[in-house]
Motif scaffolding. Sequence first.
Motif, PDB file in Angstrom:
ATOM      1  N   TRP A 168      73.028  22.720 -78.224  1.00 20.34           N
ATOM      2  CA  TRP A 168      73.104  21.410 -78.868  1.00 20.34           C
ATOM      3  C   TRP A 168      73.429  20.258 -77.912  1.00 20.34           C
ATOM      4  O   TRP A 168      73.512  19.117 -78.334  1.00 20.34           O
ATOM      5  CB  TRP A 168      74.157  21.442 -79.978  1.00 20.34           C
ATOM      6  CG  TRP A 168      75.568  21.633 -79.452  1.00 20.34           C
ATOM      7  CD1 TRP A 168      76.277  20.748 -78.679  1.00 20.34           C
ATOM      8  CD2 TRP A 168      76.433  22.744 -79.673  1.00 20.34           C
ATOM      9  NE1 TRP A 168      77.524  21.259 -78.411  1.00 20.34           N
ATOM     10  CE2 TRP A 168      77.652  22.476 -79.008  1.00 20.34           C
ATOM     11  CE3 TRP A 168      76.300  23.936 -80.387  1.00 20.34           C
ATOM     12  CZ2 TRP A 168      78.720  23.374 -79.020  1.00 20.34           C
ATOM     13  CZ3 TRP A 168      77.376  24.818 -80.394  1.00 20.34           C
ATOM     14  CH2 TRP A 168      78.567  24.534 -79.730  1.00 20.34           C
ATOM     15  N   CYS A 169      73.682  20.545 -76.633  1.00 19.67           N
ATOM     16  CA  CYS A 169      74.192  19.491 -75.747  1.00 19.67           C
ATOM     17  C   CYS A 169      73.228  18.307 -75.677  1.00 19.67           C
ATOM     18  O   CYS A 169      72.020  18.492 -75.642  1.00 19.67           O
ATOM     19  CB  CYS A 169      74.438  20.040 -74.356  1.00 19.67           C
ATOM     20  SG  CYS A 169      75.804  21.213 -74.360  1.00 19.67           S
ATOM     21  N   PHE A 170      73.796  17.106 -75.679  1.00 16.34           N
ATOM     22  CA  PHE A 170      72.927  15.927 -75.659  1.00 16.34           C
ATOM     23  C   PHE A 170      73.465  14.855 -74.725  1.00 16.34           C
ATOM     24  O   PHE A 170      74.620  14.859 -74.325  1.00 16.34           O
ATOM     25  CB  PHE A 170      72.730  15.366 -77.076  1.00 16.34           C
ATOM     26  CG  PHE A 170      74.001  14.904 -77.754  1.00 16.34           C
ATOM     27  CD1 PHE A 170      74.483  13.622 -77.558  1.00 16.34           C
ATOM     28  CD2 PHE A 170      74.704  15.750 -78.604  1.00 16.34           C
ATOM     29  CE1 PHE A 170      75.645  13.197 -78.185  1.00 16.34           C
ATOM     30  CE2 PHE A 170      75.862  15.331 -79.236  1.00 16.34           C
ATOM     31  CZ  PHE A 170      76.340  14.043 -79.027  1.00 16.34           C
ATOM     32  N   ASP A 171      72.566  13.951 -74.399  1.00 19.28           N
ATOM     33  CA  ASP A 171      72.832  12.810 -73.534  1.00 19.28           C
ATOM     34  C   ASP A 171      72.707  11.556 -74.403  1.00 19.28           C
ATOM     35  O   ASP A 171      72.043  11.585 -75.438  1.00 19.28           O
ATOM     36  CB  ASP A 171      71.770  12.804 -72.423  1.00 19.28           C
ATOM     37  CG  ASP A 171      72.062  11.771 -71.346  1.00 19.28           C
ATOM     38  OD1 ASP A 171      73.194  11.252 -71.299  1.00 19.28           O
ATOM     39  OD2 ASP A 171      71.144  11.489 -70.551  1.00 19.28           O
ATOM     40  N   ILE A 172      73.343  10.475 -73.973  1.00 21.43           N
ATOM     41  CA  ILE A 172      73.163   9.191 -74.660  1.00 21.43           C
ATOM     42  C   ILE A 172      72.683   8.182 -73.622  1.00 21.43           C
ATOM     43  O   ILE A 172      73.285   8.060 -72.557  1.00 21.43           O
ATOM     44  CB  ILE A 172      74.482   8.708 -75.312  1.00 21.43           C
ATOM     45  CG1 ILE A 172      74.992   9.731 -76.317  1.00 21.43           C
ATOM     46  CG2 ILE A 172      74.267   7.351 -75.992  1.00 21.43           C
ATOM     47  CD1 ILE A 172      76.361   9.408 -76.919  1.00 21.43           C
ATOM     48  N   GLN A 173      71.579   7.513 -73.901  1.00 25.13           N
ATOM     49  CA  GLN A 173      70.999   6.548 -72.959  1.00 25.13           C
ATOM     50  C   GLN A 173      70.633   5.256 -73.679  1.00 25.13           C
ATOM     51  O   GLN A 173      70.256   5.278 -74.848  1.00 25.13           O
ATOM     52  CB  GLN A 173      69.714   7.138 -72.336  1.00 25.13           C
ATOM     53  CG  GLN A 173      69.942   8.299 -71.391  1.00 25.13           C
ATOM     54  CD  GLN A 173      70.545   7.882 -70.059  1.00 25.13           C
ATOM     55  OE1 GLN A 173      70.436   6.728 -69.637  1.00 25.13           O
ATOM     56  NE2 GLN A 173      71.216   8.805 -69.388  1.00 25.13           N
ATOM     57  N   ASP A 174      70.715   4.152 -72.962  1.00 25.45           N
ATOM     58  CA  ASP A 174      70.238   2.868 -73.492  1.00 25.45           C
ATOM     59  C   ASP A 174      68.844   2.598 -72.952  1.00 25.45           C
ATOM     60  O   ASP A 174      68.580   2.812 -71.761  1.00 25.45           O
ATOM     61  CB  ASP A 174      71.174   1.732 -73.060  1.00 25.45           C
ATOM     62  CG  ASP A 174      72.475   1.734 -73.852  1.00 25.45           C
ATOM     63  OD1 ASP A 174      72.728   2.726 -74.558  1.00 25.45           O
ATOM     64  OD2 ASP A 174      73.235   0.745 -73.765  1.00 25.45           O
ATOM     65  N   ARG A 220      70.012   9.087 -78.410  1.00 21.02           N
ATOM     66  CA  ARG A 220      70.491  10.358 -77.868  1.00 21.02           C
ATOM     67  C   ARG A 220      69.332  11.330 -77.719  1.00 21.02           C
ATOM     68  O   ARG A 220      68.418  11.363 -78.538  1.00 21.02           O
ATOM     69  CB  ARG A 220      71.639  10.928 -78.695  1.00 21.02           C
ATOM     70  CG  ARG A 220      71.296  11.618 -79.970  1.00 21.02           C
ATOM     71  CD  ARG A 220      72.508  12.455 -80.357  1.00 21.02           C
ATOM     72  NE  ARG A 220      72.500  12.835 -81.744  1.00 21.02           N
ATOM     73  CZ  ARG A 220      73.603  13.047 -82.438  1.00 21.02           C
ATOM     74  NH1 ARG A 220      74.781  12.878 -81.890  1.00 21.02           N
ATOM     75  NH2 ARG A 220      73.542  13.426 -83.684  1.00 21.02           N
ATOM     76  N   ASP A 277      69.916  17.387 -73.904  1.00 17.51           N
ATOM     77  CA  ASP A 277      70.195  17.515 -72.483  1.00 17.51           C
ATOM     78  C   ASP A 277      70.324  19.005 -72.183  1.00 17.51           C
ATOM     79  O   ASP A 277      70.247  19.838 -73.094  1.00 17.51           O
ATOM     80  CB  ASP A 277      71.473  16.758 -72.119  1.00 17.51           C
ATOM     81  CG  ASP A 277      71.487  16.327 -70.665  1.00 17.51           C
ATOM     82  OD1 ASP A 277      70.674  16.839 -69.877  1.00 17.51           O
ATOM     83  OD2 ASP A 277      72.319  15.476 -70.310  1.00 17.51           O
ATOM     84  N   LEU A 330      72.356  16.970 -62.893  1.00 16.56           N
ATOM     85  CA  LEU A 330      72.736  15.643 -63.371  1.00 16.56           C
ATOM     86  C   LEU A 330      73.666  15.711 -64.585  1.00 16.56           C
ATOM     87  O   LEU A 330      74.379  14.760 -64.892  1.00 16.56           O
ATOM     88  CB  LEU A 330      71.462  14.873 -63.759  1.00 16.56           C
ATOM     89  CG  LEU A 330      71.477  13.370 -63.528  1.00 16.56           C
ATOM     90  CD1 LEU A 330      71.662  13.061 -62.062  1.00 16.56           C
ATOM     91  CD2 LEU A 330      70.186  12.739 -64.043  1.00 16.56           C
ATOM     92  N   PHE A 331      73.631  16.835 -65.253  1.00 18.86           N
ATOM     93  CA  PHE A 331      74.429  17.009 -66.482  1.00 18.86           C
ATOM     94  C   PHE A 331      75.902  16.695 -66.224  1.00 18.86           C
ATOM     95  O   PHE A 331      76.586  16.137 -67.083  1.00 18.86           O
ATOM     96  CB  PHE A 331      74.252  18.455 -66.952  1.00 18.86           C
ATOM     97  CG  PHE A 331      74.820  18.771 -68.315  1.00 18.86           C
ATOM     98  CD1 PHE A 331      74.281  18.199 -69.458  1.00 18.86           C
ATOM     99  CD2 PHE A 331      75.870  19.673 -68.457  1.00 18.86           C
ATOM    100  CE1 PHE A 331      74.780  18.519 -70.716  1.00 18.86           C
ATOM    101  CE2 PHE A 331      76.374  19.998 -69.698  1.00 18.86           C
ATOM    102  CZ  PHE A 331      75.831  19.417 -70.840  1.00 18.86           C
ATOM    103  N   LEU A 350      77.097  15.384 -63.022  1.00 18.78           N
ATOM    104  CA  LEU A 350      77.292  14.595 -61.795  1.00 18.78           C
ATOM    105  C   LEU A 350      78.115  13.333 -62.074  1.00 18.78           C
ATOM    106  O   LEU A 350      77.758  12.526 -62.932  1.00 18.78           O
ATOM    107  CB  LEU A 350      75.923  14.208 -61.218  1.00 18.78           C
ATOM    108  CG  LEU A 350      75.944  13.357 -59.947  1.00 18.78           C
ATOM    109  CD1 LEU A 350      76.534  14.127 -58.771  1.00 18.78           C
ATOM    110  CD2 LEU A 350      74.532  12.866 -59.612  1.00 18.78           C
ATOM    111  N   GLN A 373      77.759  28.770 -66.832  1.00 13.43           N
ATOM    112  CA  GLN A 373      78.226  27.879 -67.890  1.00 13.43           C
ATOM    113  C   GLN A 373      77.490  28.140 -69.201  1.00 13.43           C
ATOM    114  O   GLN A 373      78.081  28.220 -70.267  1.00 13.43           O
ATOM    115  CB  GLN A 373      78.057  26.420 -67.450  1.00 13.43           C
ATOM    116  CG  GLN A 373      78.083  25.382 -68.582  1.00 13.43           C
ATOM    117  CD  GLN A 373      79.407  25.306 -69.308  1.00 13.43           C
ATOM    118  OE1 GLN A 373      80.441  25.741 -68.783  1.00 13.43           O
ATOM    119  NE2 GLN A 373      79.404  24.765 -70.518  1.00 13.43           N
ATOM    120  N   HIS A 393      79.497  29.570 -72.269  1.00 12.88           N
ATOM    121  CA  HIS A 393      79.638  28.707 -73.442  1.00 12.88           C
ATOM    122  C   HIS A 393      79.252  29.466 -74.713  1.00 12.88           C
ATOM    123  O   HIS A 393      79.982  29.481 -75.696  1.00 12.88           O
ATOM    124  CB  HIS A 393      78.773  27.449 -73.282  1.00 12.88           C
ATOM    125  CG  HIS A 393      79.008  26.424 -74.340  1.00 12.88           C
ATOM    126  ND1 HIS A 393      78.168  25.366 -74.574  1.00 12.88           N
ATOM    127  CD2 HIS A 393      80.006  26.287 -75.251  1.00 12.88           C
ATOM    128  CE1 HIS A 393      78.646  24.638 -75.572  1.00 12.88           C
ATOM    129  NE2 HIS A 393      79.747  25.186 -76.007  1.00 12.88           N
TER     130      HIS A 393
END
Lengths: 345, 281
Positions: free
Chosen positions: A255-261, A272, A275, A281-282, A284, A301, A305
Amino acid sequence: MTDKMIKKDQFMGFLHKLKNDYNVFIPAKEDDNFYNFTALGEKETFDFDYKNTRLSPKSFALPQSEKMFEFSLNKSDKDANILREAASDSSNTAIVGIRPCDANAFKVINANFDNPEFRDPWWTKHRDSLTLIGLGCNEPDSTCFCTSAGGGPFDEKGLDILLFDLDEHILIRPITKKGGKLLETADINQEADSSLKQKADEVKAASEKKISSHVATDKLKSKNALELFNASFWDDIAFSCINCGTCTFLCPTCWCFDIQDEVNYDQGDRIRNWDSCMFPLFTLHASGHNPRPEKVQRVRQRFMHKLKYYVDKYDNGIACVGCGRCVKYCPVNIDIREVIRLMNE
Amino acid sequence: MTDNPYLPYPVKIQEIITETEDNNLKSYKLTFLNKEDEGNFSYTPGQFCEISIPGKGEIPIGIASSPTEKGFVMFTVNKTGVVTRFLHNMEEDELLGIRGPLGNWYPWEQMEGKNVLVIGGGFAFTTLRSSIVYMLEPENRKKFKDITVVYGSRSPGLLLYRNELIEWEKRDDINMHITVDGTDDPDWKYNVGFVPTITEKKITTSEDTYAIVCGPPIMIKFTQPVLEKIGFTAEKIIMSLEMRMKCGIGICGRCNIGDKYVCKDGPVFSLAELNELPNEY
């Protein structure tokens, strides 16, 4: 609630009737011979012989990309630089033919997104809009190991309705109130007769026997996390990994996610996106420091997890439902069943 | 926190203070656009916020003001990445957002009635400043025994909050040990030496004392054995960690150390807690 039945040749009629009240999705074959969930149109037919979709249905509640907020950067706008919640569609949706393993995945993820401290508003809204109509697996795939992951080919616990494919007939078992409501809406009310119910039991028992892949998970909970973390087998497991991230994208419980504008001229969105812990980069830092710079750390990981941290944190079993996608699609043949075996030894 | 934990409170930049001679650290005093948000924003020293700049993104930054300071929330920001570079070019009266307060805090209840040793290095002094201001508030000061501070930076011009440091030097209810790695300033009247060295020289007892430590990894690496030598147990060495974060509420999955999320279960951990976790931070 009692088991219902319809004739198989009435099944498409039932699905089309559902479209009055639900967005209806069924597994359909795409050009490249893979199945994925597709909105039911006039042309689609339901293929009872499909194994599973290539992409997991997690995207119904956790889209690969989802707009969270909108904003204006135009200083003449009254609300410039202030976020507004973006409109999102949470109308009733029926996923027909979802496999029991994938339905369990919603329960696995839910522990993370809907916890006593924080409720993720988008996840909860989408999840509540879904009615999961599962299709039991008469012929499990060679990579299926759901019975080792707390489920089974006819497991009911993640579903609202369970369908049994019994030659000429479909036995329809409502499991939750939500499922019962859907059947009422679609006028499914013919009670299943006892011979059909008996046949359903037989098909279920036969299917469970066909699952040939078994792995024990019983010791994971009591294992020491630090000892597992420092175990000597991680280098071997990670050796062939190319950190492509296929496992994380196909996995129904990742479920891991990133948030970007994202900005277009002076209007922007906060979005979102899925990711992956496979990518450097996850983790960094802006300073250049990276707590997981090596691929072996990232591979470790992912498995830790799913198979240890999740187990310890939620007491909800492992964060793997045994669907077998990562086993089947990993380009370098990393097999989570072998990793579980090593961790549980 | 708002109903939607991802929705920031809109805030306005009230004042910008350049903290260091290299201009890389600036403090931002922010005021809430909506008065009711200020009432809802209740924090404890050690917590952090996600600072949100529409169009650029969000970053986790420790709260540098103390809850005893009313009317603003302050953050001291190092110019490093996309968001902080943009923030460094913003001006007073411009709008941004903050989400929080997030995470846990220094163990104030446990530290009551005890001596508190504050050890900081470089620009990691922000939540430590919050803690010092909080403890020096007359209502709170009586809850703690001796308060001792060891704070160092590379040179005098890189110390944060210099005016306050000088004020604290003059007080008799706090023992200050300000230090720099080196200086050619003939008028420098404080210590010269690395933080671990000064700690070893000035701190003689661990009795009834909690040490809260925040600094760059290299400082922590060499300070930890010094504290252990003085007699501090792992339970009484308290540290605040940094990690790349996105959601800040333990959901997005990236800031974990073992089964703990730095954003939600931290950022404050005792050394005893960290010793139980993988060394992956």
